[in-house]
Design an enzyme around this catalytic site. Sequence first.
Site, PDB file in Angstrom:
ATOM      1  N   TYR A   1       0.876  -1.171   0.000  1.00  0.00           N
ATOM      2  CA  TYR A   1       0.000   0.000   0.000  1.00  0.00           C
ATOM      3  C   TYR A   1       0.911   1.217   0.000  1.00  0.00           C
ATOM      4  CZ  TYR A   1      -3.834   3.134   1.004  1.00  0.00           C
ATOM      5  OH  TYR A   1      -4.773   4.136   0.917  1.00  0.00           O
TER       6      TYR A   1
ATOM      7  N   TYR B   1     -10.967  -3.540   7.326  1.00  0.00           N
ATOM      8  CA  TYR B   1     -10.490  -2.190   7.646  1.00  0.00           C
ATOM      9  C   TYR B   1     -10.305  -2.018   9.162  1.00  0.00           C
ATOM     10  CZ  TYR B   1     -11.602  -0.477   2.879  1.00  0.00           C
ATOM     11  OH  TYR B   1     -11.652  -0.258   1.519  1.00  0.00           O
TER      12      TYR B   1
HETATM   13  C1  LIG Z   1      -9.982   2.366   0.120  1.00  0.00           C
HETATM   14  S1  LIG Z   1     -11.442   2.737  -0.731  1.00  0.00           S
HETATM   15  C2  LIG Z   1     -11.682   1.295  -1.690  1.00  0.00           C
HETATM   16  C3  LIG Z   1     -11.872   1.657  -3.147  1.00  0.00           C
HETATM   17  C4  LIG Z   1     -13.192   2.299  -3.426  1.00  0.00           C
HETATM   18  N1  LIG Z   1     -14.244   1.301  -3.563  1.00  0.00           N
HETATM   19  C5  LIG Z   1     -13.102   3.182  -4.655  1.00  0.00           C
HETATM   20  O1  LIG Z   1     -13.926   3.037  -5.552  1.00  0.00           O
HETATM   21  O2  LIG Z   1     -12.211   4.047  -4.708  1.00  0.00           O
HETATM   22  C6  LIG Z   1     -12.630   2.663   0.559  1.00  0.00           C
HETATM   23  C7  LIG Z   1     -14.013   3.118   0.165  1.00  0.00           C
HETATM   24  O3  LIG Z   1     -14.666   2.103  -0.608  1.00  0.00           O
HETATM   25  C8  LIG Z   1     -16.009   1.907  -0.164  1.00  0.00           C
HETATM   26  N2  LIG Z   1     -16.118   0.576   0.463  1.00  0.00           N
HETATM   27  C9  LIG Z   1     -15.116  -0.294   0.651  1.00  0.00           C
HETATM   28  N3  LIG Z   1     -15.550  -1.421   1.223  1.00  0.00           N
HETATM   29  C10 LIG Z   1     -16.867  -1.265   1.442  1.00  0.00           C
HETATM   30  C11 LIG Z   1     -17.874  -2.080   2.041  1.00  0.00           C
HETATM   31  N4  LIG Z   1     -17.629  -3.292   2.506  1.00  0.00           N
HETATM   32  N5  LIG Z   1     -19.126  -1.574   2.117  1.00  0.00           N
HETATM   33  C12 LIG Z   1     -19.401  -0.345   1.635  1.00  0.00           C
HETATM   34  N6  LIG Z   1     -18.501   0.466   1.045  1.00  0.00           N
HETATM   35  C13 LIG Z   1     -17.243   0.018   0.945  1.00  0.00           C
HETATM   36  C14 LIG Z   1     -16.278   3.008   0.844  1.00  0.00           C
HETATM   37  O4  LIG Z   1     -16.799   4.105   0.137  1.00  0.00           O
HETATM   38  C15 LIG Z   1     -14.905   3.328   1.381  1.00  0.00           C
HETATM   39  O5  LIG Z   1     -14.832   4.657   1.864  1.00  0.00           O
END
Ligand SMILES: C[S@@+](CC[C@H](N)C(=O)[O-])C[C@H]1O[C@@H](n2cnc3c(N)ncnc32)[C@H](O)[C@@H]1O
Length: 503
Positions: free
Chosen positions: A354, A468
Amino acid sequence: MYPPFSWHSVNELRDCLYYVQKYILKPRCASPIASNEPSRKRKQREDDLSKPSSPAAPISLHYNSRSSSELSATSTGSSSTPATGTSRLGKESREPSVYNVVLSKREGYITAKPVRRSNYLVTNCADNVVQSVDAGVVRADVFSLPTQDMKDRATTSCTTQAEKQIQAEFLARLRKLSGPKTTLVNTIDNTTPALDFTFIENSVHTEGVKAADPGTLIGCQQCRADMGQNIGCEYTRKCECLEFAAVDTARLNTQELVTRYKRFLAKKCGSEDLPKRFPYHSSGHRAHCLVSFYLEARHPIYECNDLCRCGPRCKNRVVQKGRRVGLEIFKTKNRGWGLRCVEPLKEGQFIDTYRGEIITCAEADRREEANRPEEAISNISKASYMFALDKHVGVDGQPDPDTGLSISDCYVVDGEKMSGPTRFINHSCEPNCRQYTVSYNKYDFRIYELAFFAYRDIPAFEELTFDYQDHDGDDAGMRQKEGASTKVECLCGASKCRGTMWG
Ligand SMILES: C[S@@+](CC[C@H](N)C(=O)[O-])C[C@H]1O[C@@H](n2cnc3c(N)ncnc32)[C@H](O)[C@@H]1O
């Protein structure tokens, strides 16, 4: 049907595709993430994009109100001749908007220059703050279209051409990544991850961040490159790099070793003379994979370094060799973008690190505050991309007796605007990956790698996920700021889903 930007050709906009992406997503896309999250939550990457701090190229929009066919634009110069005439729409149009002005970018600012030279509007690209230098002028918003007519056309016209350009630009960036190919797949819609994101190969140290003095880097001196006859680092007895590695309690086979181990646990001596566990399988089907002890215990992994005498083929060099597996960024149905591997992964196999900007704790606080919209309590969107490098901080953030580090001393990796493909890994309450601390300098307690490994065998194309909230006491996890409203609905779909990603 009008083209998407009636006063631009998509080709003209190539050097400011980020703005095109921002523009076409704003009116059209209902965010699948946003719809599932509290309305006060901060922006989302692909559906409500923030502005880059330094856009790729200056933008200058000219507007001549005499007729829409006379509207013109360029995406080149830093400043242009002010247009003339008055707005056809005047008060009817919603603010903020700018009519009859020249927008140009200079030194990180979009400047809106109206006809009357005394009035200047300055909008800061970084935080969208709009200031009026002279009172009584309309507010500038570079993403607003100059006229209602143009807005109407733009919201009904076809954006396919622009979307293709945006995707092509993102794919071109992916091709530049070293290691096996990383691709992009979207079977859900026509969107592309935000172009205000930069792929980086190594973390970037920002102001105030210092790696330990290079003089503290010590390589193993007794191990040898040939790796035979029990003298490779994997035999652990002589490898100085493993000084702080996990003690192998199964090899405490003398009373003296047992006594020394007890003294070590009581913090009365170091562990240098105790037998150590080697982090990786050194041969067989799982060679280079993390052994189950480290997979579970999350003890820091200390790899050999450039000063070691063991050489490049040493079995204690896995993460430093970089990603060895092909990845795919793909659009999920309900959690934005996700990541998967195009080949099967073995339990303990290294995936990638990361990466991001390494920032001070104070800067992380500042960024979280800056991202927090007015009245918002939750800063979780920003926190989603921040990892505290707090492995060597004491209990409850207090100074650690060995390292002296407290939570305010530790650095934070912010992967929101620059990172690698692992920045797209989503959360699951039953994850298939975990993140581990990997160090090349055992005496640098503040800067180390965050490395993702498969936590079990993972078939090709299964989404990669990690928890997370996976920090057991001293462990690095996603940064959570005190006072933040941390309840965010979890959509991982696991049978043991806790219901929220945080909280
Ligand atoms: C590190 S980012 C992961 C990549 C993200 N999905 C993107 O499109 O950029 C983390 C974000 O992804 C979404 N996310 C990740 N895991 C999730 C889950 N299990 N349920 C809902 N939202 C999730 C949330 O919006 C979170 O703030």
